[in-house]
Design an enzyme around this catalytic site. Structure first.
Site, short mmCIF file in Angstrom:
data_model
loop_
_atom_site.label_atom_id
_atom_site.label_comp_id
_atom_site.label_asym_id
_atom_site.label_seq_id
_atom_site.Cartn_x
_atom_site.Cartn_y
_atom_site.Cartn_z
N HIS A 19 50.97 -14.38 83.44
CA HIS A 19 50.18 -13.15 83.43
C HIS A 19 49.85 -12.67 84.84
O HIS A 19 49.96 -11.47 85.13
CB HIS A 19 48.89 -13.36 82.64
CG HIS A 19 49.12 -13.58 81.17
ND1 HIS A 19 49.81 -12.69 80.39
CD2 HIS A 19 48.76 -14.60 80.34
CE1 HIS A 19 49.87 -13.13 79.15
NE2 HIS A 19 49.24 -14.29 79.09
N THR B 67 47.42 -18.16 96.06
CA THR B 67 46.19 -17.95 95.30
C THR B 67 46.21 -18.79 94.03
O THR B 67 45.43 -18.55 93.11
CB THR B 67 46.01 -16.46 94.92
OG1 THR B 67 47.17 -16.01 94.20
CG2 THR B 67 45.80 -15.60 96.14
N ARG C 205 47.03 -22.94 93.35
CA ARG C 205 46.33 -24.21 93.55
C ARG C 205 46.77 -24.78 94.89
O ARG C 205 47.94 -24.69 95.27
CB ARG C 205 46.64 -25.20 92.43
CG ARG C 205 46.02 -24.84 91.08
CD ARG C 205 44.50 -24.98 91.12
NE ARG C 205 43.88 -24.70 89.83
CZ ARG C 205 43.42 -23.51 89.46
NH1 ARG C 205 43.55 -22.47 90.28
NH2 ARG C 205 42.85 -23.34 88.28
N GLU D 236 40.40 -29.16 98.92
CA GLU D 236 39.28 -28.24 99.11
C GLU D 236 38.01 -28.67 98.40
O GLU D 236 36.93 -28.12 98.67
CB GLU D 236 39.66 -26.84 98.61
CG GLU D 236 39.86 -26.77 97.11
CD GLU D 236 40.24 -25.39 96.61
OE1 GLU D 236 39.99 -25.11 95.44
OE2 GLU D 236 40.78 -24.58 97.39
N HIS E 241 38.61 -19.90 97.69
CA HIS E 241 38.96 -19.95 96.25
C HIS E 241 38.18 -18.87 95.50
O HIS E 241 37.51 -19.14 94.51
CB HIS E 241 38.67 -21.33 95.68
CG HIS E 241 39.44 -21.62 94.42
ND1 HIS E 241 39.89 -22.87 94.08
CD2 HIS E 241 39.85 -20.82 93.40
CE1 HIS E 241 40.53 -22.84 92.93
NE2 HIS E 241 40.52 -21.59 92.50
N THR E 242 38.33 -17.66 95.97
CA THR E 242 37.52 -16.56 95.43
C THR E 242 38.34 -15.43 94.83
O THR E 242 37.79 -14.41 94.44
CB THR E 242 36.61 -16.00 96.55
OG1 THR E 242 35.65 -15.12 96.01
CG2 THR E 242 37.43 -15.26 97.60
N TYR F 292 39.70 -14.98 92.02
CA TYR F 292 39.36 -14.65 90.63
C TYR F 292 37.99 -13.99 90.48
O TYR F 292 37.69 -13.39 89.45
CB TYR F 292 39.34 -15.93 89.79
CG TYR F 292 38.13 -16.79 90.06
CD1 TYR F 292 37.00 -16.71 89.26
CD2 TYR F 292 38.08 -17.66 91.16
CE1 TYR F 292 35.87 -17.47 89.52
CE2 TYR F 292 36.97 -18.41 91.43
CZ TYR F 292 35.86 -18.32 90.61
OH TYR F 292 34.74 -19.07 90.89
#
Length: 323
Positions: free
Chosen positions: A157, A230, A232, A261, A293-294, A296
């Site tokens: 997706h 973006t 893992r 991280e 890790h932002t 999303y």
């Protein structure tokens, strides 16, 4: 009057707590909001509720699942797409169901495009120079996406949403996936790496994809290519990446996720010395962008994740009533 159902929400940040409080009356649920992550020690706080919700950074071990079963928990809804952080084998063995939430891929796709543009325009160096009141154009001449080939690894997706956006820029797009899910120019991985000016990663992390981009794969990439991640952190062998950036083999990287991280992401570490083998090197590199890790994290995703978590729990409770 419909009876209200209880959900115990572990690892609940303040913004999530506000979302649960706002949406709960609409669904006739009573949330118990706990800021601490789930553990074997605090699992007893779920007593009285059959459904719990956990965050994606909460490690749900076999011991924790056993403790949850003892207090009557039958369903774990994780506020994430994946459930790598949950011992699903132990959960199945103990009769506890696990559910995930799917949210719009647009947040991550938008962010990936933003990182691509920032990387090829040298945004980090430009912003740093302007902060020092240096307005010269030295070393800030960028590239245009329409002149580049972008390789999209993974066309789920999010990958599909990235491909759709890239087409609007007029660039050539190559795709790699185990299955052909959309109309795209699919090629083998080595061909994608050899022909792409930008490589962007959108595959889940599993045994087969760990260090998908390692020393050999980086060696196959074009001289001066850019890597965007973006997905893992462990999709990339960070040591090999640092070496390639230092040697000039790669032109730059933009990483919203980083191997190892867990020790610092979502935490204010400004007063700490971090024991990470590569973070300080990457942060010093002018052609490397690191974000926490932002990708999303948007207002829409926060609301969608909360609502779908509630719906998951309600649907599970209803399924029990029909057994």
């Amino acid at each position: 009057m419909r009876k209200s159902m209880g959900i115990t929400v572990f690892g609940c940040e303040q913004d999530e707590a506000n979302a649960f409080r706002t949406l709960s009356p609409d669904f006739h649920i009573i949330p118990t909001l706990i800021s601490d992550a789930i553990s074997a020690d605090n699992a007893k706080l779920a007593a009285g509720n059959q459904c719990i919700s956990v965050g994606h950074k909460s490690e749900v071990s076999e011991a924790t699942i056993l403790a949850l079963r003892k207090v009557g928990v039958k369903y774990i809804s994780t506020r994430s797409i994946g459930c790598n952080h949950i011992d699903t084998t132990a959960a199945e063995r103990m009769g506890i169901s696990v559910g995930t939430v799917a949210y719009s891929p647009d947040s991550v796709a938008d962010y990936a495009l933003m990182l691509m543009l920032m990387a090829i325009r040298g945004a980090k160096s430009t912003i740093h120079a302007v902060a020092q009141q240096n307005f010269r154009l030295d070393c800030v001449r960028g590239k245009e996406l329409r002149d580049m080939t972008v390789g999209v690894i993974g066309t789920g997706h999010i990958g599909q949403a990235v491909v759709k956006r890239l087409r609007g820029f007029g660039c050539r797009v190559l795709a790699y996936d185990n299955s052909r899910k959309i109309e795209a120019d699919y090629v083998q991985l080595d061909e994608l790496l050899k022909n792409s000016d930008i490589v962007t990663l959108h595959v889940p992390l599993c045994a087969d994809t760990r260090h998908l981009i390692g020393q050999r794969q980086i060696g196959e990439m074009k001289q001066g290519a850019f890597l965007i991640n973006t997905g893992r952190g462990a999709l990339v062998d960070t040591g090999s990446l640092v070496e390639a950036l230092g040697s000039g083999k790669l032109g730059g990287a933009a990483l919203d996720v980083l191997e190892g991280e867990d020790q610092f992401v979502y935490t204010d570490c400004s007063q700490k010395v971090l024991d990470h083998p590569f973070l300080s090197q990457l942060l010093r590199m002018p052609n490397v962008i690191i974000t926490p890790h932002t990708a999303y994290y948007t207002e829409r995703v926060l609301r969608d994740t909360t609502e779908k978590t509630i719906r998951n729990c309600l649907n599970f409770e209803r399924s029990l009533q029909h057994e």
